[in-house]
Design a protein around this motif. Sequence first.
Motif, mmCIF file in Angstrom:
data_model
loop_
_atom_site.group_PDB
_atom_site.id
_atom_site.type_symbol
_atom_site.label_atom_id
_atom_site.label_comp_id
_atom_site.label_asym_id
_atom_site.label_seq_id
_atom_site.Cartn_x
_atom_site.Cartn_y
_atom_site.Cartn_z
ATOM 1 N N UNK A 229 0.845 -1.191 0.000
ATOM 2 C CA UNK A 229 0.000 0.000 0.000
ATOM 3 C C UNK A 229 0.885 1.248 0.000
ATOM 4 N N UNK A 230 0.423 2.352 -0.580
ATOM 5 C CA UNK A 230 1.226 3.584 -0.606
ATOM 6 C C UNK A 230 1.737 4.011 0.764
ATOM 7 N N UNK A 231 0.917 3.801 1.805
ATOM 8 C CA UNK A 231 1.337 4.196 3.158
ATOM 9 C C UNK A 231 2.560 3.434 3.613
ATOM 10 N N UNK A 232 2.784 2.248 3.069
ATOM 11 C CA UNK A 232 3.937 1.438 3.441
ATOM 12 C C UNK A 232 5.112 1.661 2.501
ATOM 13 N N UNK A 233 4.821 1.988 1.270
ATOM 14 C CA UNK A 233 5.903 2.243 0.315
ATOM 15 C C UNK A 233 6.718 3.483 0.677
ATOM 16 N N UNK A 234 6.060 4.476 1.279
ATOM 17 C CA UNK A 234 6.797 5.713 1.615
ATOM 18 C C UNK A 234 7.699 5.532 2.831
ATOM 19 N N UNK A 235 7.669 4.360 3.444
ATOM 20 C CA UNK A 235 8.544 4.099 4.582
ATOM 21 C C UNK A 235 9.994 3.913 4.146
ATOM 22 N N UNK A 236 10.208 3.690 2.851
ATOM 23 C CA UNK A 236 11.588 3.580 2.358
ATOM 24 C C UNK A 236 11.765 4.458 1.120
ATOM 25 N N UNK A 237 12.980 4.886 0.873
ATOM 26 C CA UNK A 237 13.260 5.839 -0.203
ATOM 27 C C UNK A 237 12.939 5.282 -1.586
ATOM 28 N N UNK A 238 13.123 3.997 -1.756
ATOM 29 C CA UNK A 238 12.904 3.390 -3.069
ATOM 30 C C UNK A 238 11.425 3.187 -3.380
ATOM 31 N N UNK A 239 10.571 3.376 -2.380
ATOM 32 C CA UNK A 239 9.135 3.185 -2.592
ATOM 33 C C UNK A 239 8.754 1.731 -2.813
ATOM 34 N N UNK A 240 9.540 0.830 -2.214
ATOM 35 C CA UNK A 240 9.274 -0.599 -2.382
ATOM 36 C C UNK A 240 8.290 -1.101 -1.323
ATOM 37 N N UNK A 241 7.766 -2.292 -1.557
ATOM 38 C CA UNK A 241 6.826 -2.897 -0.604
ATOM 39 C C UNK A 241 7.531 -3.247 0.701
ATOM 40 N N UNK A 242 6.779 -3.246 1.775
ATOM 41 C CA UNK A 242 7.269 -3.698 3.071
ATOM 42 C C UNK A 242 7.123 -5.219 3.110
ATOM 43 N N UNK A 243 8.217 -5.919 2.853
ATOM 44 C CA UNK A 243 8.150 -7.374 2.716
ATOM 45 C C UNK A 243 7.953 -8.088 4.044
ATOM 46 N N UNK A 244 8.364 -7.475 5.131
ATOM 47 C CA UNK A 244 8.120 -8.079 6.453
ATOM 48 C C UNK A 244 6.621 -8.128 6.739
ATOM 49 N N UNK A 245 5.944 -7.048 6.366
ATOM 50 C CA UNK A 245 4.492 -6.995 6.540
ATOM 51 C C UNK A 245 3.804 -7.986 5.607
ATOM 52 N N UNK A 246 4.289 -8.077 4.394
ATOM 53 C CA UNK A 246 3.725 -9.048 3.449
ATOM 54 C C UNK A 246 3.915 -10.485 3.932
#
Length: 364
Positions: A229-246
Amino acid sequence: MAFNNVSRAVAMSFFLLIPVISFKYSKAQMVPALFVFGDSLVDVGNNNYLPFSIAKADFPNNGIDYPARIPTGRFSNGKVIADFLAEKVGLPTSPPYLSFLSNNNKRPFLTGVNFASGASGILNSTGQSLGMVIPLTKQVDYYASVHKDLLEKLGSSGAQNYLSKSLFAIDTGSNDVLSYSDSSDLREKSTPQQYVGLMIRTLKSQMKRLYIYGARKFLIPGVASVGCAPSRRIENRAGECNEELNALSIKYNEGLKSMLLKLKSKLKDINYSYFDAYSFTQNIIQKPAAYGFSEVKAACCGLGRLNADVPCIPISTYCSNRSNHVFWDIVHPTEATARLVVNTIFDGPSRYSFPINIKQLIAV
């Protein structure tokens, strides 16, 4: 003893005189009713009626593509999964349950009702930081009241026949996964496996309650790839998915599938369709053009990086072409995504819906 026999006879005669409403539905209706439980993915306005909740979508720019272009409490630019599911089975959208409680309206429950609440989860503690929400346990409590009302209208055998043919959709779990990820307290108290186990046990107990109250056909989507989700992508500079959450979503989904198989082995007369929301959303994200999308990272409505630094509020900007965005706001899908999800849930391949899809479930 004679007095008791007479009493029984009188009571039975009185019972037989009680008018019972039989249910009939048109050929366009594939099921008598649709009962919806869950979170903001299927909330059609229940949270509007919660006075102490900030988990609401009753303001612009929500609803800009809904009929009359007004916000209705749906966390979307238009219709949500519950709306499209109702359309597919030939029913009007199941109305929000709290609309009847607050307005003292008559309760036309014969085509179903929606109990879903934005920010809620399987666990009672989920969403409490946002004020009042209706957790799954409470939603089932409300359904128990509806069941009582249906017994009065249809009689015992009539209600059971009606409910056994009706569809019960339970779309929840995402907020529980997000809560665990965001709470150091929860992570200290339990491992991911322990937390997921609690989610699954709680869901199972509520499904068994629904079974006691007549439910026989279930739609149970798994948790999608919420780490994308966009709210999680902005947690890193590259805008990648949060794989731990996934990974936590995957762990829950695996446990859910196992629980459903075991439940079916014990309750022989239930049938269900599990929708692999995780695989489906991942496929959209990886091959957006194949589904008509061009933007999978940014929210349509919001402000800042990926339109996710500020959520969708009246001062936010929004994209002109909502149909090419997967996400409407920082966490919720667009109407276009919701429509695509329901089309796949309804008669999609076994790759995503198993052991059967909804069309097959209805025919059982």
